[in-house]
Scaffold this active site. Structure first.
Site: not given
Ligand code: F6R
Length: 588
Positions: A465, A488
């Protein structure tokens, strides 16, 4: 992606739509446009750029009339320029359409229409204008023409349409893209997100797949896909618009990072019975598959470690966009857990639909109340952390994790004990945070083009993350890997001064991760250690509070979010509007 707002009332509509649309900017900032109807005529303005820039240049708020529809675009088909900005029109400019979604068969439709119709843009949306045009020419009302037109479409859409041929109404329909109707005493909204009009009304109606709403000054009339009138109940949305203001911070992202202790406390306020029932089904399911995208997928990853470690329950994590390729092994005895902040990510929705078609139970963990995913899941838990406006997910990530910690404790039969411990963690997550030091580090590192993140076990998802946050808002290449995997292949990329962020708290991963840190160091890497204890091998130490070891992920994420934020700021990037990313990704 793409935000839509329509308004009809007894006051100038354009200023109302503009205000609401600005709140939806998180959904797209490639272009913006607005159409209004006044004295039976269509008026419109549109251009490339952010809504505030387009407003400055074209004064969208000066469009006349008491009916208006606006759009902010996140480009999919066609360049992000003025021509492709919404609204789009039929040949005679009597029908105006704004659209969120993707029409998969638009090329075939366009080929069939092109001899008879004049196309002005490259976008898929335009075929819908001409289809409606044909049906209206054949005598259909605007409502019927729209229903017939969508009958020919494959793909996803939220469509809002006005026409000078029937100038007293706004007509809208949707499939796999959200549309919410707001009811405000003789004034009506239709929008992609209720947040846009919550300062005016909290009374909403969610439009279900295939339904159509016709908004006139006399009311909101709902039709099913066959065109028959249906009754729909309104509900109240509890979120307040004030929760989604910057409250003095320069950026939503910073505000949302710093409000995480409070967000975490709110996420912990859950219906215990629901958590226990959720956990019971997880325990009893023969197979558990967790699916999500992006940041939410990192939560899934951590959840799988947590369930295994605390409850001995093995789960699979399947990236939502890949879900269909695993569908053969989904069956009635599978429990699918979908995680989504927005509750409208197209890949997640698609996966869930496929899982349901196979007879699987679907549980969801969602932030946006009433979103599409809630409505297609068997059960849902809300994060309760308030609206997240910053495009990069921050507080929703932490709160999703919190829900999984609660579920893991519930699986062990120790929910109450878990909640008490998590409340204690919420009091500590900001401890030892030295923002000035992070800012300084960011200034020092701002010209680096590659970062590596590594960790083991529960902390791996935090490293992943951290890397994603860095990439998406600062545009620095960042890669995460299990610390043990470095040898690796990836070690080949470590050179003198290459920044490597190692999540290395004093837990069961400590000694092995530290060995991998030494391997980095031996190749000249610049090691940024995230730990509760300093070590001479670190070139820079990010101190986190001492914790019971399973909780380190919860305190390690905030400094990484801040580091990404400060690196974006140091490189002059806008963290709230990262390029090529939208808050809700409603295309596959
Ligand atoms: C990263 C981000 C995106 C969302 C992804 C899923 O900061 O915001 O990677 O995590 O588009 O979005 P949700 O959680 O709304 O399904």
């Amino acid at each position: 992606m793409c935000g839509i707002v329509g308004f009809i009332g007894d006051e100038p509509a354009a200023p109302v739509v503009l205000k609401a649309l600005i709140k939806l900017e998180y959904r797209g900032y490639d272009s913006a446009g607005m159409v209004s109807i006044c004295d039976g005529k269509i008026h419109f303005r549109k251009d490339a750029g952010k809504i505030t820039d387009v407003q400055r240049k074209h004064r969208l708020d000066r469009l006349p009339g008491k009916i208006a529809v606006g759009h902010v675009r996140w480009a999919t088909h066609g360049r992000a320029d003025r021509i492709n900005a919404h609204p789009h029109f039929d040949c005679k400019k009597q029908i105006a359409v704004v659209h969120n979604g993707i029409i998969e068969n638009y090329q075939e439709l366009r080929a069939a229409l092109v001899g008879k119709h004049r196309f002005a843009s490259e976008v898929d949306t335009e075929v819908i204008c001409h289809l409606i045009e044909d049906y209206m020419e054949a005598g259909a009302s605007l409502e019927k023409a729209l229903l017939k037109a969508v009958g020919e479409l494959r793909g996803s859409y939220a469509l809002v349409v006005v026409s000078s041929r029937e100038p007293e109404k706004i007509v809208a329909t949707s499939k796999d893209s959200p549309l919410i109707v707001g009811l405000d005493d003789g004034k009506y909204f239709v929008a992609s997100d209720a947040l846009s009009f919550l300062d005016r009304t909290n009374e909403v109606v969610f439009l279900e797949e295939g339904e159509l709403v016709s908004l006139t000054r006399d009311g909101a009339f709902f039709l099913n896909r066959e065109g028959e009138e249906i009754r729909k109940k309104s509900q109240r949305v509890d979120w307040q618009w004030e929760e989604a203001s910057k409250k003095g911070y320069d950026f939503f992202m910073l505000k949302e990072i710093l409000e995480q202790p409070e967000a975490m406390r709110r996420a912990l306020i859950q219906d215990r019975k629901l958590i226990m029932e959720f956990a019971k089904e997880i325990w009893e399911a023969r197979r558990v598959v967790i699916t999500a995208c992006g940041t939410s997928r990192h939560v899934a990853l951590l959840a799988s470690y947590l369930f295994s470690r605390l409850a001995g329950k093995l789960c699979d994590v399947v990236t939502a966009s890949e879900f269909q390729y695993f569908c053969d092994s989904i069956a009635e005895d599978t429990l699918v857990i979908a995680i989504s902040q927005s509750g409208e990510t197209a890949d997640v929705i698609e996966g869930v639909k496929r899982a349901k078609a196979k007879g699987a139970r679907v549980f969801s963990i969602i932030n946006v109340v009433g979103s599409l995913l809630t409505r297609i899941s068997d059960r849902a838990i809300y994060l309760n952390c308030g609206p997240e406006i910053g495009v990069a997910a921050t507080k929703s990530f932490l709160c999703q994790l919190v829900i999984f910690y609660m579920l893991a404790f519930a699986l062990m039969g120790k929910l109450e004990e878990g909640i008490e411990k998590l409340e204690q963690v919420a009091r500590q997550i900001g401890d030892n945070l030295n923002d000035e030091k992070l800012k300084k580090l960011a200034r020092r590192m701002k010209n680096k083009n590659n970062f590596y993140y590594m960790a083991r076990g529960l902390n791996l998802a935090i490293a992943a993350e951290g890397a994603l946050k860095l990439k998406e808002i600062s545009y620095i290449h960042a890669e995460c890997m299990p610390a043990g995997e470095l040898k690796h292949g990836t070690l080949a990329l470590i050179e003198e001064g290459t920044p490597v962020v190692a999540i290395c708290p004093k837990d069961d991963t400590f000694y092995e991760t530290l060995n991998n840190v030494m391997e980095i160091k031996a190749r000249g890497g610049f090691v940024i250690g995230v730990s509760d204890e300093n070590n001479e091998v670190y070139d820079h130490w990010i101190k986190i509070p001492k914790m019971e070891e399973i909780f380190y992920p919860l305190v390690a994420i905030m400094p990484l979010q801040l580091l990404a934020y400060h690196l974006a700021a140091a490189r002059g990037k806008d963290p709230d509007r990262p390029r090529h990313l939208a808050k809700s990704v409603t295309v596959k």
